[in-house]
Design a protein around this motif. Structure first.
Motif, PDB file in Angstrom:
ATOM      1  N   THR A 126      33.475  -4.424 -35.598  1.00  0.00           N
ATOM      2  CA  THR A 126      32.495  -3.434 -35.130  1.00  0.00           C
ATOM      3  C   THR A 126      31.170  -4.069 -34.734  1.00  0.00           C
ATOM      4  OG1 THR A 126      31.681  -2.998 -37.384  1.00  0.00           O
ATOM      5  CG2 THR A 126      33.511  -1.642 -36.590  1.00  0.00           C
TER       6      THR A 126
ATOM      7  N   ILE B 136      29.515   8.150 -35.904  1.00  0.00           N
ATOM      8  CA  ILE B 136      30.018   6.842 -35.489  1.00  0.00           C
ATOM      9  C   ILE B 136      30.474   6.921 -34.035  1.00  0.00           C
ATOM     10  CG2 ILE B 136      31.766   5.077 -35.937  1.00  0.00           C
ATOM     11  CD1 ILE B 136      31.851   6.081 -38.842  1.00  0.00           C
TER      12      ILE B 136
ATOM     13  N   ASP C  56      28.263  -3.053 -36.881  1.00  0.00           N
ATOM     14  CA  ASP C  56      27.868  -1.642 -36.987  1.00  0.00           C
ATOM     15  C   ASP C  56      28.317  -1.018 -38.300  1.00  0.00           C
ATOM     16  OD1 ASP C  56      26.827  -1.847 -34.478  1.00  0.00           O
ATOM     17  OD2 ASP C  56      28.324  -0.599 -33.489  1.00  0.00           O
TER      18      ASP C  56
ATOM     19  N   ASP D 271      33.640   2.411 -32.360  1.00  0.00           N
ATOM     20  CA  ASP D 271      33.721   2.039 -33.777  1.00  0.00           C
ATOM     21  C   ASP D 271      34.706   2.924 -34.533  1.00  0.00           C
ATOM     22  OD1 ASP D 271      31.998  -0.072 -33.518  1.00  0.00           O
ATOM     23  OD2 ASP D 271      30.213   1.046 -34.130  1.00  0.00           O
TER      24      ASP D 271
END
Length: 344
Positions: free
Chosen positions: A59, A256, A62, A260
């Motif tokens: 990710t 999100i 993230d 992701d």
């Protein structure tokens, strides 16, 4: 160009160079996810060592996850409520814990003696309608829980102090079993189920309170010393392959970004594929060692006996499947999938 359409690596470069001056904040979070593993469990150890770092890579930093052992924040039976309320960000736990809400959770959590290997469970979950049914169950009982997926990482073994070479040997066997569907299956096979927590299994075997136990993977049973007192394990197991669910708070999920979200789903499936390979290899290594030493008799039921046990189990599935509308849906979905795969 909207920032979300810019690749993460490019965004980082632009920020470093000072070329992006005003942007929407990126959602960054460390998700607190309670599991149904104890702190020393072989699966939790591998997830923490191998797969938690991988999520950060997948990710671009993230998302991160902190996997918490069983009971860290709430009781193992209360994780869906905690996730729906935002007390936990998510759970990675055994669905069968929630059978008290609806018999559908028992059928979704562990179709005792149903599947031949845990990869089939993941296929049912992710491609055979299981995930959608689990989401429907949470929409009814715990709104605010988003189901990312469900899978299984191992086929549990069976520990016994006496040889159990087929269904006929189940008659009169005092076997530790969870209450509910598992106990009903063993009872129909002629055994005498005894409800005990996992922490008491070793002592109960040692003191002859029970003859056998629905227990964990072969490697876990080995690590906990079960084979010191129960020298006739059945491997591969005949009964239990728990479904594991991965859920997240709905509001958190919606924060999100899509990229992701996809990465988090892929992370879960990849981690469980790895766990299946790792645990299977570990089990086989220990089985080979024990067979060579000769102190333990590892029993492998012939397919004919496994088929007979599945026929008995199917009677219990049908009974649970008639207990609620959701249970009926889950039962029919299992039977449809298993028939298509030649398991029934």
């Amino acid at each position: 160009m909207p920032l979300k359409s810019i690749p993460k690596t490019l965004t980082a470069t632009l920020l470093t160079a000072g070329l992006v001056f005003s942007v929407a904040p990126t959602y960054a979070e460390t998700l607190k996810v309670q599991t149904s593993f104890n702190a020393s469990h072989i699966s939790l150890t591998r997830l923490n060592q191998i797969w938690i770092p991988k999520l950060k890579e997948m990710t671009g930093g993230d998302l991160q996850i902190e996997l918490l052992p069983i009971g860290s924040v709430v009781s193992h039976k209360e994780t869906p409520v905690a996730v729906s309320m935002g007390i936990l960000d998510g759970d990675l736990t055994a669905t069968s814990y929630f059978a008290g809400k609806d018999p559908a959770y028992a059928l979704m959590g562990d179709l005792i003696a149903g599947y031949d290997n845990p990869a089939q469970i993941e296929e049912f979950c992710m491609q055979g309608g299981g995930k959608e049914l689990l989401q429907k169950m949470y929409n009814k009982y715990d709104p605010g829980v988003h189901v990312i997926g469900c899978s299984s990482e191992k086929r549990e073994a069976f520990v016994s102090k006496v040889p159990v070479r087929g269904v006929a040997d189940m008659k009169g066997l005092k076997v530790r079993s969870p209450e509910g569907l598992a106990a009903d299956v063993f009872r129909r096979a002629g055994a005498a189920p005894v409800s005990l927590p996992g922490s008491e299994v070793y002592t109960a075997l040692e003191k002859n309170v029970i003859d056998a136990a629905d227990s964990s993977a072969y490697a876990n049973n080995d690590a906990s010393g079960m084979h010191k007192v129960a020298k006739f394990p059945i491997y591969p197991g005949i009964h239990s392959m728990p479904f594991m669910q991965f859920t997240i708070n709905e509001a958190t999920w919606n924060k999100i970004d899509k990229e992701d979200q996809a990465a988090l789903t892929e992370w879960f499936l990849s981690a469980y594929a790895d766990l299946r390979t790792y645990l299977d290899a570990k089990d086989k290594e220990l089985v080979a060692r024990d067979k060579a030493k000769g102190d333990i008799t590892v029993i492998d039921w012939p397919q004919s006996e496994r088929d007979d046990f599945r026929k008995i189990a199917k009677q219990a599935w049908e009974a649970f499947g008639s207990a609620s509308p959701l249970a009926t849906e889950v039962y029919k979905a299992h039977v449809k999938f298993m028939t298509e795969k030649g398991l029934l």
